[in-house]
Design a protein around this motif. Structure first.
Motif, PDB file in Angstrom:
ATOM      1  N   ARG A   1     -11.371   0.989   2.017  1.00 28.79           N
ATOM      2  CA  ARG A   1     -12.646   1.270   2.678  1.00 28.79           C
ATOM      3  C   ARG A   1     -12.509   1.412   4.185  1.00 28.79           C
ATOM      4  O   ARG A   1     -12.971   2.381   4.783  1.00 28.79           O
ATOM      5  N   ASN A   2     -11.904   0.414   4.838  1.00 29.92           N
ATOM      6  CA  ASN A   2     -11.788   0.459   6.288  1.00 29.92           C
ATOM      7  C   ASN A   2     -10.732  -0.541   6.722  1.00 29.92           C
ATOM      8  O   ASN A   2     -10.189  -1.304   5.912  1.00 29.92           O
TER       9      ASN A   2
ATOM     10  N   SER B   1       3.626  -7.321  -0.024  1.00 29.40           N
ATOM     11  CA  SER B   1       2.387  -6.532   0.042  1.00 29.40           C
ATOM     12  C   SER B   1       1.581  -6.880   1.282  1.00 29.40           C
ATOM     13  O   SER B   1       0.939  -6.007   1.885  1.00 29.40           O
ATOM     14  N   PHE B   2       1.597  -8.145   1.668  1.00 28.70           N
ATOM     15  CA  PHE B   2       0.933  -8.570   2.906  1.00 28.70           C
ATOM     16  C   PHE B   2       1.492  -7.795   4.097  1.00 28.70           C
ATOM     17  O   PHE B   2       0.740  -7.212   4.887  1.00 28.70           O
TER      18      PHE B   2
ATOM     19  N   LEU C   1      -7.549  -5.609   6.304  1.00 30.64           N
ATOM     20  CA  LEU C   1      -7.063  -6.863   6.890  1.00 30.64           C
ATOM     21  C   LEU C   1      -7.416  -8.053   6.011  1.00 30.64           C
ATOM     22  O   LEU C   1      -6.610  -8.985   5.849  1.00 30.64           O
ATOM     23  N   ASP C   2      -8.630  -8.038   5.445  1.00 29.30           N
ATOM     24  CA  ASP C   2      -9.017  -9.123   4.542  1.00 29.30           C
ATOM     25  C   ASP C   2      -8.101  -9.172   3.322  1.00 29.30           C
ATOM     26  O   ASP C   2      -7.686 -10.243   2.879  1.00 29.30           O
ATOM     27  N   VAL C   3      -7.803  -7.998   2.761  1.00 30.06           N
ATOM     28  CA  VAL C   3      -6.912  -7.949   1.603  1.00 30.06           C
ATOM     29  C   VAL C   3      -5.528  -8.467   1.983  1.00 30.06           C
ATOM     30  O   VAL C   3      -4.915  -9.269   1.263  1.00 30.06           O
ATOM     31  N   ALA C   4      -5.033  -8.019   3.135  1.00 27.86           N
ATOM     32  CA  ALA C   4      -3.712  -8.475   3.581  1.00 27.86           C
ATOM     33  C   ALA C   4      -3.694  -9.990   3.769  1.00 27.86           C
ATOM     34  O   ALA C   4      -2.746 -10.674   3.354  1.00 27.86           O
ATOM     35  N   TRP C   5      -4.729 -10.523   4.368  1.00 28.92           N
ATOM     36  CA  TRP C   5      -4.811 -11.966   4.599  1.00 28.92           C
ATOM     37  C   TRP C   5      -4.783 -12.725   3.274  1.00 28.92           C
ATOM     38  O   TRP C   5      -4.125 -13.763   3.155  1.00 28.92           O
TER      39      TRP C   5
ATOM     40  N   LEU D   1      -6.140  -8.287  13.687  1.00 28.87           N
ATOM     41  CA  LEU D   1      -4.929  -7.502  13.432  1.00 28.87           C
ATOM     42  C   LEU D   1      -3.733  -8.107  14.161  1.00 28.87           C
ATOM     43  O   LEU D   1      -2.643  -8.247  13.591  1.00 28.87           O
ATOM     44  N   HIS D   2      -3.925  -8.494  15.431  1.00 34.26           N
ATOM     45  CA  HIS D   2      -2.832  -9.120  16.191  1.00 34.26           C
ATOM     46  C   HIS D   2      -2.394 -10.436  15.529  1.00 34.26           C
ATOM     47  O   HIS D   2      -1.196 -10.741  15.481  1.00 34.26           O
TER      48      HIS D   2
END
Length: 842
Positions: A394-395, A413-414, A400-404, A439-440
């Protein structure tokens, strides 16, 4: 069957249950058999009565009995038929009001019954009302001694069960007693469908949950269609119709709707049920449902209620077909309540079933660390598989939420998703400040996991720059801890430094982050060469009950403790602990596994186990290559590889390893230690470039400078300096591995004898290289090498024997053999050969 007829014929596929027969045979004078439709109440009682020698009177109630007029005459008729007594006139009972009829019947039975008799009142729920309840209570209170009454009902009767229970006059067989066990279910299905596949039988038994009607319908579905077309996951044919006709058919639309709302969860407390249904009378409705026998039962001791799985499935199927909007609204309300009550897994499932992907991702992002640390790693991975792909597309924020959420569950995958978010952010011109900071923060973790602490610290500090407080965001909240980790793994931890003090002060506002900091502090102190401080910090962290839920911190603490204990000369359990850490799941903290492999390699070298050292070094090389290829990983690999290659005599490879070491201390040290003592000037030049950041560095550097010193006084001064630092910081293993043992003995005369004894034990190590035994007529055995390694120390023969767990006489025998093999005549000569075999410091 007539209304007063005893059911002599049992169902065609009747499964005798001995336990049930015994239970009914030994029950109280009044036995209540209560359960929903199709649970096997009548069959269970009929099976018992068919084996009984007592006269059986059996009456099936009908709705007209609610008027109470025909009920007692029917009881009278059934009992007279059972005992074969037609001598009394029953017209008296027929002419009386219900209460009087019940009392008159009791009086008649006192004279009529000459032997024990059983009265079965089946389908009692069809007859009971207020008037019948009163007369039934009178009848049961004055029950003749020779009469047993068995009442079979779907609903809870209204006569005073509590009082009868306490008096010992009532036995109850409920739905939990009546439902078939897994073994009973398997036996019944075998009778109903002998060729049924085991997997199908298991599925039907699970869905049926001991409900006989569902078992029979499942077997019928199997036998009535081609077996290859039978879908194990599909609902059982006709079961939904049975539920709504036989179980719920006589219930009010309001109660059925209430149960359909509640069917979205497998069990519910009063609070959850009220949140889902939005009914203020929730408690009354649940109690009503339980008493009405519609497969609602109380479970556990905390007031939870559950609907039978098959009934739940039927309710859910119909609700999804007829009112999907209401179904999703119920799921949203359930999810919100579960989230507020910290039932995270269930809340996430309900959000997903309600198609609320954003809420599911929000909640998973906020709590996935606690879930993972609490042992729900597989659940996290499963939820990610459901919510991740669509959300990530989506955006940048969703990505970032998925990565977290993948941080602990799937590190590759992270990292991949953080890289994708970085690219996306750079190319779509996003300027959202909070999103950039998040992101940082994630970039810092990626750099840290890949062995690039310098970039990690830079990214982490960028994440901390902004107007919103760092502790308001779950991702940014961890960033100060990542700053601390970069300090620890780069071997520059100093509690007095500004960087460490800054992190310590800032994290005081968050107890959990402070606990994580203490674990990192322990590791930082261990790597810096302050083992006592490391163990003190580790001990303090382990007193917290929260520690068990912090996977990464547990790994850091374990590594800190084993390094510190080995430094203090206690390496008894170091090998298994380091082996465990090399294979441990520590999330993105690959450096825990890397440092563990490096430490174990050194330990094997200290013990002269070159084969084991090479094997462990290969594992370190794989860890660095696959997980931490950055400068930190390369430096760790290079500095260990330099020592390993030197040990086996491969100077060329050792030089290649030394050349990849990019560190202000380890780089010059690794290159200098490869030089022969004949090039002392060049070695001193290299060592002059080395910047010692820790006490351990200072000891290593001083001992190397002593090795290349050109005069005795300089050597003595440097060794004395190293010994003082080692003593102040308890660096036994570092000093023992540095060589120069005779000089250490000469300059350490002022130190406590106890400390020196510990040091001597640590220095009693011989590490033979590949050619050490080439000139021997007969090679030394492993045991003889164990003896030989203690000879350069000042330990007495008695003390050496104690260390090796042998007698003094056995030790003397080993010494004679060693002297013969080495071609020497004394301990001093053997010790000199042992020293010549010693390796250089690592």
């Amino acid at each position: 069957m007539s209304r007063v007829s005893v059911p002599h014929r049992l169902p065609r596929f009747y499964l005798r249950r001995p336990w049930m027969i015994r239970r009914l045979s030994t029950a109280a004078p009044v036995t209540l058999v209560m359960g929903p439709a199709g649970i096997g109440k009548t069959t269970a009682v009929a099976g018992w009565t068919n084996e009984s020698d007592d006269p059986i009177a059996w009456i099936r109630c009908v709705p007209s009995d609610q008027a109470s007029v025909a009920f007692w005459p029917s009881i009278d008729k059934a009992l007279r038929s059972a005992i074969g007594d037609e001598s009394h006139d029953s017209s008296v009972v027929r002419s009386l009001a219900p209460d009087d009829a019940a009392l008159e019947l009791v009086a008649l039975l006192d004279t009529m019954l000459e032997r024990d008799t059983v009265l079965v009142i089946d389908d009692y729920h069809l007859a009971e009302d207020g008037g019948l309840t009163s007369s039934m209570e009178l009848f049961l209170d004055r029950l003749p001694l020779r009469l047993r009454v068995v009442i079979v009902s779907r609903n809870a009767p209204m006569f005073p069960r509590d009082r009868m229970r306490v008096a010992g006059d009532l036995s109850e067989i409920d739905v939990d007693d009546l439902r078939f066990s897994s073994l009973d279910a398997a036996d019944l299905l075998q009778m109903l469908a002998p060729d049924m596949e085991p997997a199908v039988a298991t599925k039907i038994a699970a869905v049926s949950d001991g409900w006989v009607a569902a078992l029979r319908l499942g077997a019928l579905a199997w036998t009535s269609r081609p077996h290859e077309s039978f879908e194990i996951e599909a609902p059982i044919d006709h079961l939904e119709d049975w539920v709504f006709r036989e179980v719920l058919g006589t219930e009010s639309a309001s109660l059925v709707s209430f149960l359909a709302d509640l069917a979205i969860v497998d069990h519910a407390s009063i609070g959850l049920a009220q949140a889902i249904t939005e009914r203020p009378d929730t408690s009354d409705l649940l109690e009503l449902a339980q008493n009405r026998g519609v497969f609602v039962s109380r479970v556990g001791v905390q007031g939870h209620y559950a609907i039978h799985p098959a009934v739940r499935n039927a309710l859910l199927t119909r609700r999804e077909q007829r009112d999907p909007v209401r179904l999703k609204a119920c799921r949203r309300r359930a999810a919100a309540w579960l989230e507020g009550n910290d039932d995270t897994i269930e809340a996430l499932e309900q959000y997903l079933l309600a198609d609320e992907q954003d809420d599911a991702l929000r909640l998973l992002s906020d709590r996935h660390v606690q879930l993972y640390d609490g042992g729900a790693a597989e659940a996290v991975r499963g939820l990610l598989a459901k919510v991740g792909p669509a959300a990530a597309a989506r955006n940048v924020g969703s990505l970032l939420d998925v990565a977290w959420c993948q941080l602990l569950a799937d590190v590759p995958s992270f990292c991949e998703n953080v890289e994708q978010a970085t690219w996306w952010s750079e190319h779509d011109g996003s300027t959202d400040p909070l999103e950039t900071r998040r992101l940082h923060a994630l970039q810092a973790i990626v750099w840290l996991s890949r062995g690039h602490s310098e970039r990690a610290e830079s990214a982490a500090r960028s994440a901390l720059e902004g107007d919103a407080p760092w502790y308001d965001d779950p991702i940014i909240r961890t960033t100060w801890n990542d700053v601390a980790r970069t300090i620890a793994v780069s071997e520059r931890w100093d509690d007095a430094s500004d960087h460490v003090r800054e992190v310590t002060v800032v994290l005081r506002r968050d107890p959990t982050r402070t606990l994580v900091l203490e674990a990192t502090r322990a590791l930082g102190r261990a790597l810096a060469g302050c083992p006592v401080d490391a163990l003190r910090a580790a001990s303090g962290a382990r007193t917290s009950s929260t520690l068990a839920n912090l996977t990464m911190s547990v790994g850091e603490l374990a590594l800190a403790e084993v390094i510190a204990r080995r430094e203090l000369g206690d390496a008894d359990d170091a090998v298994p602990e380091l082996e465990r850490l090399i294979d441990a799941d520590v999330g993105p903290l690959a450096y825990v596994r890397g440092f563990a492999a490096a430490e174990l390699t050194h330990l094997h070298l200290d013990r002269g186990s070159l084969a084991e050292a090479n094997h462990t070094f290969d594992r370190l090389e794989r860890i660095v290559s696959d997980e931490m290829p950055g400068p930190d990983g390369q430096t760790l690999l290079g500095r260990v590889g330099t020592v390993v290659s030197s040990e086996v005599g491969d100077r060329e490879q050792a030089q290649l390893w030394a050349d990849i070491v990019d560190d202000s201390f380890w780089g010059p040290v690794s290159r200098a230690r490869l030089l022969p003592t004949t090039t002392a000037e060049l070695a001193q030049q290299l060592l002059a470039e080395a910047v010692a950041r820790t006490p351990r560095h200072a000891v290593i550097l001083a001992m190397l400078r002593a090795r290349y010193a050109t005069d005795r006084d300089t050597t003595t001064t440097l060794v004395e300096s190293a010994v003082e630092i080692a003593y102040e910081n308890n660096l036994l293993q570092t000093l023992a591995s540095a060589g120069q043992h005779e000089v250490i003995e000469r300059v350490a005369w002022r130190l406590p004898e106890e400390w020196m004894d510990r040091l001597r034990r640590a220095t009693a190590v011989v590490q033979p290289g590949v050619d050490t035994s080439a000139s021997l007529v007969e090679p030394l055995t492993v045991r003889e090498r164990d003896v030989l390694r203690f000879l350069p120390s000042r330990l007495t023969l008695k003390e050496i024997a104690s260390e090796l767990y042998v007698s003094v006489n056995t030790l003397k025998f080993h010494l004679k053999v060693i002297y013969r093999k080495l071609g020497v005549n004394s301990r001093a000569e053997a010790a000199e050969i042992a020293r010549s075999w010693s390796r250089v410091d690592h």
